[in-house]
Design a protein around this motif. Structure first.
Motif, short mmCIF file in Angstrom:
data_model
loop_
_atom_site.label_atom_id
_atom_site.label_comp_id
_atom_site.label_asym_id
_atom_site.label_seq_id
_atom_site.Cartn_x
_atom_site.Cartn_y
_atom_site.Cartn_z
N PHE A 114 8.00 -12.08 4.42
CA PHE A 114 8.01 -10.62 4.62
C PHE A 114 7.87 -9.90 3.29
O PHE A 114 8.39 -10.35 2.27
N ARG A 115 7.16 -8.78 3.33
CA ARG A 115 6.90 -7.97 2.14
C ARG A 115 7.16 -6.51 2.45
O ARG A 115 6.96 -6.07 3.58
N LYS A 116 7.54 -5.76 1.44
CA LYS A 116 7.77 -4.32 1.56
C LYS A 116 6.76 -3.64 0.64
O LYS A 116 6.65 -4.00 -0.53
N LEU A 117 6.03 -2.63 1.20
CA LEU A 117 4.91 -2.07 0.47
C LEU A 117 4.74 -0.57 0.64
O LEU A 117 5.12 0.00 1.65
N GLU A 118 4.08 0.02 -0.34
CA GLU A 118 3.60 1.39 -0.27
C GLU A 118 2.11 1.30 0.03
O GLU A 118 1.33 0.85 -0.82
N PRO A 119 1.67 1.69 1.24
CA PRO A 119 0.25 1.57 1.59
C PRO A 119 -0.56 2.73 1.01
O PRO A 119 -0.14 3.88 1.08
N PHE A 120 -1.72 2.42 0.44
CA PHE A 120 -2.53 3.46 -0.19
C PHE A 120 -3.93 3.60 0.41
O PHE A 120 -4.42 4.72 0.50
N CYS A 121 -4.58 2.51 0.77
CA CYS A 121 -5.95 2.62 1.24
C CYS A 121 -6.25 1.51 2.25
O CYS A 121 -5.92 0.35 2.03
N TYR A 122 -6.89 1.90 3.36
CA TYR A 122 -7.20 0.97 4.44
C TYR A 122 -8.66 1.15 4.83
O TYR A 122 -9.13 2.28 5.01
N GLY A 123 -9.39 0.04 4.92
CA GLY A 123 -10.78 0.12 5.31
C GLY A 123 -11.41 -1.25 5.44
O GLY A 123 -10.72 -2.24 5.68
N SER B 297 -13.77 -4.19 3.70
CA SER B 297 -14.16 -4.71 2.38
C SER B 297 -15.66 -4.98 2.32
O SER B 297 -16.35 -4.99 3.33
N THR B 298 -16.12 -5.25 1.12
CA THR B 298 -17.53 -5.58 0.91
C THR B 298 -17.92 -6.87 1.64
O THR B 298 -19.08 -7.07 1.94
N SER B 299 -16.93 -7.71 1.96
CA SER B 299 -17.21 -8.94 2.71
C SER B 299 -17.07 -8.75 4.22
O SER B 299 -17.18 -9.71 4.98
N GLY B 300 -16.77 -7.51 4.66
CA GLY B 300 -16.71 -7.21 6.08
C GLY B 300 -15.36 -7.36 6.74
O GLY B 300 -15.26 -7.25 7.96
N ASN B 301 -14.31 -7.60 5.97
CA ASN B 301 -12.96 -7.74 6.53
C ASN B 301 -12.19 -6.43 6.42
O ASN B 301 -12.33 -5.70 5.44
N GLU B 302 -11.35 -6.15 7.43
CA GLU B 302 -10.46 -5.00 7.31
C GLU B 302 -9.38 -5.37 6.30
O GLU B 302 -8.76 -6.45 6.40
N VAL B 303 -9.15 -4.48 5.33
CA VAL B 303 -8.20 -4.76 4.26
C VAL B 303 -7.31 -3.54 4.00
O VAL B 303 -7.68 -2.40 4.29
N LEU B 304 -6.17 -3.83 3.43
CA LEU B 304 -5.20 -2.81 3.03
C LEU B 304 -4.90 -2.98 1.55
O LEU B 304 -4.49 -4.06 1.12
N ARG B 305 -5.10 -1.92 0.78
CA ARG B 305 -4.71 -1.91 -0.64
C ARG B 305 -3.33 -1.25 -0.67
O ARG B 305 -3.15 -0.14 -0.18
N ALA B 306 -2.36 -1.97 -1.21
CA ALA B 306 -0.99 -1.48 -1.22
C ALA B 306 -0.28 -1.91 -2.49
O ALA B 306 -0.68 -2.88 -3.13
N TYR B 307 0.78 -1.19 -2.81
CA TYR B 307 1.63 -1.57 -3.93
C TYR B 307 2.85 -2.24 -3.33
O TYR B 307 3.64 -1.60 -2.62
N GLN B 308 3.01 -3.53 -3.58
CA GLN B 308 4.17 -4.26 -3.06
C GLN B 308 5.35 -4.00 -3.98
O GLN B 308 5.26 -4.14 -5.19
N THR B 309 6.47 -3.60 -3.38
CA THR B 309 7.68 -3.31 -4.16
C THR B 309 8.70 -4.44 -4.12
O THR B 309 9.50 -4.57 -5.05
N SER B 310 8.68 -5.23 -3.06
CA SER B 310 9.63 -6.34 -2.97
C SER B 310 9.21 -7.29 -1.85
O SER B 310 8.30 -7.02 -1.10
#
Length: 97
Positions: A23-32, A34-47
């Motif tokens: 399990f991870r705890k995160l601040e989500p920033f961007c969802y879309g 990727s250039t390889s065609g996968n849905e991805v989430l860019r987030a800052y993991q805090t713990s």
């Protein structure tokens, strides 16, 4: 999962999920998509879990591998240093801070 992630991003709400061994705890920033065609989430993991042993920092998550996603009810306020809203890895953005 898309509506839940976008709600968290737009509201700047912290999320928690299971990914790649823990399990991870995160601040989500961007969802879309990727250039390889996968849905991805860019987030800052805090713990939480990190396979690399470094739980805090910017990470990119493949959404298809996320499970047990929860919005924690906690908020984040600041934009973390290093955030790029025009992330070159994400070619199509669904939502972002």
């Amino acid at each position: 999962m898309k509506p839940m992630i976008c709600t968290a991003i737009r509201s700047k709400m912290i999320i928690r999920f299971y990914y790649n061994g823990g399990f991870r705890k995160l601040e989500p920033f961007c969802y879309g998509v990727s250039t390889s065609g996968n849905e991805v989430l860019r987030a800052y993991q805090t713990s939480g879990y990190s396979k690399s042993g470094n739980p805090a920092g910017w990470k990119l998550f493949r959404v298809s591998e996320i499970s047990s996603l929860k919005i924690t009810g906690e908020y984040f306020e600041d934009i973390r240093p290093g955030y790029n809203p025009k992330d070159p890895i994400i070619k199509r953005i669904y939502c972002c801070v």
